[in-house]
Write a protein that holds these residues in place. Structure first.
Motif, PDB file in Angstrom:
ATOM      1  N   ARG A  96      70.376  12.906  56.515  1.00 16.83           N
ATOM      2  CA  ARG A  96      69.592  11.509  56.019  1.00 16.83           C
ATOM      3  C   ARG A  96      69.117  11.725  54.124  1.00 16.83           C
ATOM      4  O   ARG A  96      68.770  12.621  53.994  1.00 16.83           O
ATOM      5  CB  ARG A  96      68.506  11.222  56.511  1.00 16.83           C
ATOM      6  CG  ARG A  96      69.046  10.611  57.972  1.00 16.83           C
ATOM      7  CD  ARG A  96      69.751   9.075  58.436  1.00 16.83           C
ATOM      8  NE  ARG A  96      69.718   8.746  59.646  1.00 16.83           N
ATOM      9  CZ  ARG A  96      69.089   7.931  60.552  1.00 16.83           C
ATOM     10  NH1 ARG A  96      67.628   7.592  59.698  1.00 16.83           N
ATOM     11  NH2 ARG A  96      69.296   7.669  61.894  1.00 16.83           N
ATOM     12  N   GLU A  97      69.074  10.456  53.300  1.00 19.03           N
ATOM     13  CA  GLU A  97      68.914  10.072  52.168  1.00 19.03           C
ATOM     14  C   GLU A  97      67.696   9.928  51.915  1.00 19.03           C
ATOM     15  O   GLU A  97      67.353   8.693  52.318  1.00 19.03           O
ATOM     16  CB  GLU A  97      69.760  10.165  50.964  1.00 19.03           C
ATOM     17  CG  GLU A  97      68.827  10.005  49.953  1.00 19.03           C
ATOM     18  CD  GLU A  97      70.152   9.721  49.015  1.00 19.03           C
ATOM     19  OE1 GLU A  97      70.417   8.219  47.727  1.00 19.03           O
ATOM     20  OE2 GLU A  97      71.291  10.080  48.959  1.00 19.03           O
ATOM     21  N   GLY A  98      66.375  10.350  51.603  1.00 26.46           N
ATOM     22  CA  GLY A  98      65.334   9.465  51.959  1.00 26.46           C
ATOM     23  C   GLY A  98      64.020  10.117  51.716  1.00 26.46           C
ATOM     24  O   GLY A  98      64.080  11.393  51.110  1.00 26.46           O
ATOM     25  N   GLU A 102      59.554   9.245  56.890  1.00 24.46           N
ATOM     26  CA  GLU A 102      59.895   8.476  56.888  1.00 24.46           C
ATOM     27  C   GLU A 102      61.594   8.449  57.458  1.00 24.46           C
ATOM     28  O   GLU A 102      62.193   7.987  58.750  1.00 24.46           O
ATOM     29  CB  GLU A 102      60.047   6.942  55.737  1.00 24.46           C
ATOM     30  CG  GLU A 102      59.082   7.056  55.162  1.00 24.46           C
ATOM     31  CD  GLU A 102      59.189   6.023  53.714  1.00 24.46           C
ATOM     32  OE1 GLU A 102      60.120   5.549  53.313  1.00 24.46           O
ATOM     33  OE2 GLU A 102      58.143   5.838  53.090  1.00 24.46           O
ATOM     34  N   GLU A 103      61.978   9.481  57.183  1.00 26.19           N
ATOM     35  CA  GLU A 103      63.382   9.546  57.759  1.00 26.19           C
ATOM     36  C   GLU A 103      63.065  10.234  58.835  1.00 26.19           C
ATOM     37  O   GLU A 103      63.977   9.873  60.284  1.00 26.19           O
ATOM     38  CB  GLU A 103      64.508   9.981  56.425  1.00 26.19           C
ATOM     39  CG  GLU A 103      64.364   9.403  55.336  1.00 26.19           C
ATOM     40  CD  GLU A 103      64.939   8.261  55.552  1.00 26.19           C
ATOM     41  OE1 GLU A 103      66.067   8.299  57.068  1.00 26.19           O
ATOM     42  OE2 GLU A 103      65.262   7.992  54.902  1.00 26.19           O
TER      43      GLU A 103
END
Length: 166
Positions: A96-98, A102-103
């Motif tokens: 995931r990117e972030g 939060e992810e």
């Protein structure tokens, strides 16, 4: 298996491990793999990429994103080999990117089979690491669907973890 979305092919519980390039994360993967075998659970590995901040330099940002993705895939392969050696099964791999917390929260919310988060705690004098510190100070990060968090001390040996995992 690598994807950006969680798998729904198996109804067993899953242990979530954050694949990060540090020794304590590797210990968490080792321990989670052993616990998964003992508990008939699966392991899901999550690698989180920080998004590049280049705005108008789109080509540079895309190159950096591609390099980060390749590095994350290599790291996940390494973690997956460790988990398979301990559990006997290939783990699920997610990139995931972030922002980390939060992810993690999003993935836990999306995949109801995720039941325990395994984190490695740093042995540095500055503290257990940013993720462990964040979750310790504000456990509400995981409030949408709270799950237990197992913090694996980076100072433990593999032999000690083998004994604990059974």
């Amino acid at each position: 298996m690598m994807s950006d979305e969680p798998s729904i092919e198996d109804d067993r519980i899953k242990f979530l491990v954050i694949a990060d390039d540090c020794p304590e994360a590797r210990l968490a993967a080792f321990f989670a793999g052993r616990r998964a075998k003992r508990s008939n659970a699966r392991v899901i590995l999550l690698s989180i990429l920080e998004p590049p901040e280049f705005g108008h330099w789109a080509t540079v940002a895309e190159t950096m994103r591609a390099e980060a993705h390749e590095k994350a895939q290599a790291l996940l392969r390494e973690f997956a080999a460790e988990v398979k050696a301990q559990s006997g099964e290939d783990p699920e791999e997610v990139i995931r990117e972030g922002i980390d917390v939060e992810e993690i929260r999003k993935l836990i919310d999306e995949d109801p089979a995720i039941s325990i988060l395994f984190l490695g705690a740093s042995t540095e004098t500055s503290g257990p690491g940013p993720l462990v510190s964040s979750l310790a100070q504000k456990p509400a990060y995981l409030a949408a669907r709270p799950i237990p968090v197992t913090v694996v001390p980076g100072s433990m040996s593999r032999d000690e973890l083998r004994r604990l995992a059974g």
